[in-house]
Write a protein that holds these residues in place. Sequence first.
Motif, PDB file in Angstrom:
ATOM      1  N   THR A   1      32.265 -22.844   1.591  1.00 40.70           N
ATOM      2  CA  THR A   1      32.855 -22.925   0.250  1.00 40.70           C
ATOM      3  C   THR A   1      32.319 -21.816  -0.640  1.00 40.70           C
ATOM      4  OG1 THR A   1      33.081 -25.325   0.465  1.00 40.70           O
ATOM      5  CG2 THR A   1      33.183 -24.412  -1.754  1.00 40.70           C
TER       6      THR A   1
ATOM      7  N   SER B   1      34.056 -18.672   0.313  1.00 40.73           N
ATOM      8  CA  SER B   1      35.444 -18.627  -0.167  1.00 40.73           C
ATOM      9  C   SER B   1      35.530 -18.252  -1.637  1.00 40.73           C
ATOM     10  CB  SER B   1      36.130 -19.974   0.081  1.00 40.73           C
ATOM     11  OG  SER B   1      35.624 -20.978  -0.783  1.00 40.73           O
TER      12      SER B   1
ATOM     13  N   GLY C   1      37.357 -24.650  -5.485  1.00 37.76           N
ATOM     14  CA  GLY C   1      36.495 -25.805  -5.735  1.00 37.76           C
ATOM     15  C   GLY C   1      35.554 -25.617  -6.895  1.00 37.76           C
TER      16      GLY C   1
ATOM     17  N   TYR D   1      39.213 -28.020   5.607  1.00 37.50           N
ATOM     18  CA  TYR D   1      38.655 -28.982   4.652  1.00 37.50           C
ATOM     19  C   TYR D   1      39.439 -30.291   4.670  1.00 37.50           C
ATOM     20  CZ  TYR D   1      35.899 -25.144   2.656  1.00 37.50           C
ATOM     21  OH  TYR D   1      35.020 -24.117   2.477  1.00 37.50           O
TER      22      TYR D   1
ATOM     23  N   LYS E   1      37.399 -31.597  -3.005  1.00 42.17           N
ATOM     24  CA  LYS E   1      36.431 -31.187  -1.977  1.00 42.17           C
ATOM     25  C   LYS E   1      35.251 -32.154  -1.933  1.00 42.17           C
ATOM     26  CE  LYS E   1      37.051 -26.250  -1.082  1.00 42.17           C
ATOM     27  NZ  LYS E   1      38.428 -26.088  -1.539  1.00 42.17           N
TER      28      LYS E   1
END
Length: 481
Positions: A412, A415, A379, A306, A389
């Motif tokens: 994302t 994650s 995030g 990222y 992010k």
Amino acid sequence: MDILTTLHTMQAEIALAVILIVVLLTDLFLKTPSPKVMQRLSCVLLVLLLPVTLTSPYEVEAFGGMYQNTAMTSVAKTLLTAGTLLVFLQANPWLEREDTRHKAGEFYLLTLSTLLGMFYMISAGNFLLLYVGLELASIPMACLVAFDKFRHHSAEAGAKFILSAMFSSALMLYGLSLVYGTCGTMYFADLSQHMTGTPLQILAIVLFFAGMGFKLSLVPFHMWTPDTYEGAPTCVSAYLSVISKGAAAFTLLNALVKAFGPMASQWEDLAAVVIILSITLANVLALLQHDMKRFMAYSSISQAGYLILAVLGTPSQGAGAMAYYVAVYVVANLAVFGVISTVEQNCGGRTDREAYNRFYQTNPRLSLVMTAGLFSLAGIPPFAGFFSKFMVFAAAFHAGHWMIVFLALVNTVISLYYYLLVVKAIFITPAETNPLPKFTSSGAVRAALAICLAAICLIGICPQAFDWMTQAAQYTFGHIG
């Protein structure tokens, strides 16, 4: 250039070198080892270093342009100094152990030495200074990784780290030799006039990127990371994951934009492939981890992907987004590592995820800090990680890399699952035996965790920090694009 001008230009590096000497002399003349004295001295000196890095003169150079200080390098040095200060605040419980208390001075000296090398990396206007700074940062770091040398895993981690550093440095140095062979110079300002996209120059970029990829633990250069994080002392793993990674990211951005700018179309494709591989593979492997330090190792590989996404943006927008991402990543990652280190020191060295089952029942404050850190890394709004992010996604999207942004967004979501596995353990999963006992952290650790928690909650909703970083990026890279 006279000596006074050099002192003024390089005031951050000179101040840090003076701090190194003061810490060394204090350690030499202490009659008995005192980790607490060394910690307080080092922390006070780093606090005094912060205004020096903040007020360093902009757009100045030394040694014919080999060293350059810009608004962006001042921001980077300030962030790295603040992060190192937080690591020092968290380190004392580990250094107070019977087998490490006599080596506390060495720990602070080695760490400050790596920080000095990172300062030179960030301010390099020539590949030779970049390489010297890289080695100055890497060699003491290998000593830090193997600091618990009588513990098998620490010695193994140090061996893996130094071997990986050696191979990555060799790759980079070979790439730099191709740069000099095809261009006849190593200065960033001159290289942009000679970069024409020849096959040797493309190979040079690949080798340089590979060398920096090892430092950033990007896929496929990441193999050393999980074993090194697991075997190294937890405070060293924390330092590796944020300070070392942040310095490498700023250095990579600076070199790609200033030296390899005319070949952006070639290195952008390379960076895009590495970013997606890093984020995807790390997310998949993180799902399988039960040791928290290995878990955070794969998390750091994903976060590096990222972070480098900002490189794909325009130089000014990408640099601002990267600085903001590093700032948020430092406080979020150090919050999580701070809790892991505290649990490890108070609960018999446990770092397995099962140790955190129903952790909130006995240690609600630490549970809150760890949850906030994990949510920020994932995030999740309104924590600062959501905004960081968003900024790197926006930088890459505005530059036309919408497919890379889409794939990063999908990752994302993936994650979220593995970060929430730890949160589930803390609040929901029943403990097979009794939960971890209630314990009290030292005042310095509590201060560090409180700073991290406050920053996680406030950086995202206070635009002043981002404005400062974007202004510095615009001032440094605005004329480039």
